[in-house]
Design a protein around this motif. Structure first.
Motif, PDB file in Angstrom:
ATOM      1  N   ILE A 255      41.166  -2.695  30.443  1.00 54.11           N
ATOM      2  CA  ILE A 255      42.479  -2.368  29.857  1.00 54.11           C
ATOM      3  C   ILE A 255      42.470  -2.318  28.327  1.00 54.11           C
ATOM      4  O   ILE A 255      43.444  -1.913  27.713  1.00 54.11           O
ATOM      5  N   ARG A 256      41.356  -2.724  27.719  1.00 57.02           N
ATOM      6  CA  ARG A 256      41.281  -2.753  26.257  1.00 57.02           C
ATOM      7  C   ARG A 256      41.337  -1.342  25.692  1.00 57.02           C
ATOM      8  O   ARG A 256      40.730  -0.420  26.222  1.00 57.02           O
ATOM      9  N   ASP A 257      42.085  -1.190  24.599  1.00 52.18           N
ATOM     10  CA  ASP A 257      42.127   0.093  23.909  1.00 52.18           C
ATOM     11  C   ASP A 257      40.774   0.323  23.252  1.00 52.18           C
ATOM     12  O   ASP A 257      40.269  -0.548  22.528  1.00 52.18           O
ATOM     13  N   PRO A 258      40.181   1.488  23.483  1.00 52.23           N
ATOM     14  CA  PRO A 258      38.853   1.750  22.922  1.00 52.23           C
ATOM     15  C   PRO A 258      38.916   2.020  21.418  1.00 52.23           C
ATOM     16  O   PRO A 258      39.951   2.438  20.900  1.00 52.23           O
ATOM     17  N   PRO A 259      37.812   1.769  20.723  1.00 49.93           N
ATOM     18  CA  PRO A 259      37.763   2.129  19.303  1.00 49.93           C
ATOM     19  C   PRO A 259      37.903   3.648  19.136  1.00 49.93           C
ATOM     20  O   PRO A 259      37.656   4.406  20.071  1.00 49.93           O
ATOM     21  N   VAL A 260      38.256   4.070  17.946  1.00 51.09           N
ATOM     22  CA  VAL A 260      38.419   5.493  17.665  1.00 51.09           C
ATOM     23  C   VAL A 260      37.099   6.213  17.957  1.00 51.09           C
ATOM     24  O   VAL A 260      36.019   5.768  17.567  1.00 51.09           O
ATOM     25  N   GLY A 261      37.186   7.305  18.683  1.00 48.73           N
ATOM     26  CA  GLY A 261      36.007   8.097  19.006  1.00 48.73           C
ATOM     27  C   GLY A 261      35.323   7.679  20.307  1.00 48.73           C
ATOM     28  O   GLY A 261      34.355   8.308  20.721  1.00 48.73           O
TER      29      GLY A 261
END
Length: 181
Positions: free
Chosen positions: A120-126
């Motif tokens: 569920i963690r928001d991924p880093p940009v890219g």
């Protein structure tokens, strides 16, 4: 009841009650004294067993070589259609490990928690979010690592410690495990 007392806050019933088949898979590990992977689909609930067994009809040769229709029992598979159902399946697996005295519920929940947290963690940009396939591969890798680290056995040691409980923290920070998430 003894296991229920060791897991405060969790009621071992309905969606959280491990099936007898799941318990058997864990007790077999205890008997063999080795770690084996228990898949998500094998983490079934007791209620599904109470519905009866499914049979699959097929044609097979009998002892005399005559082809006859035979029925083969098909084991139930855990329902994993939603994130909630997956979380329940992993909780049942953790409870079954506690029941068989292979690992504490808290130890197995640390693996479950990490997997679901990464999901569920928001991924880093890219980057993209971790997929269920990645979680499944990481889960299998965790058990592969545990089987390597627990080669001396999985039964409770004379000092009262369970080898899986002792080794799980190392597995959760292992680079080969973490890179899969």
């Amino acid at each position: 009841l003894r296991v229920q007392a060791r897991i405060p806050g969790i009621r071992i019933e309905a969606d959280h009650e491990p099936s007898h088949r799941l318990q058997d898979l864990c007790f077999q590990q205890y008997d063999k004294n080795q770690v084996e992977y228990v898949s998500w689909s094998d983490s079934t609930k007791r209620e599904s067993e109470l519905e009866g067994t499914k049979t699959d009809k097929s044609w097979k040769p009998d002892a005399s070589g005559v082809i006859r229709e035979s029925s083969v029992e098909v084991p139930h598979k855990a329902a994993l259609q939603s994130d909630f159902m997956l979380a329940c399946a992993l909780k049942r697996r953790a409870i079954a490990y506690e029941m068989s005295d292979l690992a504490s519920f808290e130890c197995m929940e640390s693996l479950t928690s990490l997997l679901l947290q990464e999901y569920i963690r928001d991924p880093p940009v890219g980057y993209s979010r971790a997929s269920l396939d990645q979680l499944h591969r990481a889960d299998r890798e965790a058990f592969r690592k545990l089987s390597t680290l627990c080669r001396q056995g999985v039964r409770r040691q004379p000092d009262g410690l369970r080898p899986i409980d002792v080794q799980m923290p190392a597995v959760l920070v292992d680079p080969t495990f973490r890179m899969l998430l």
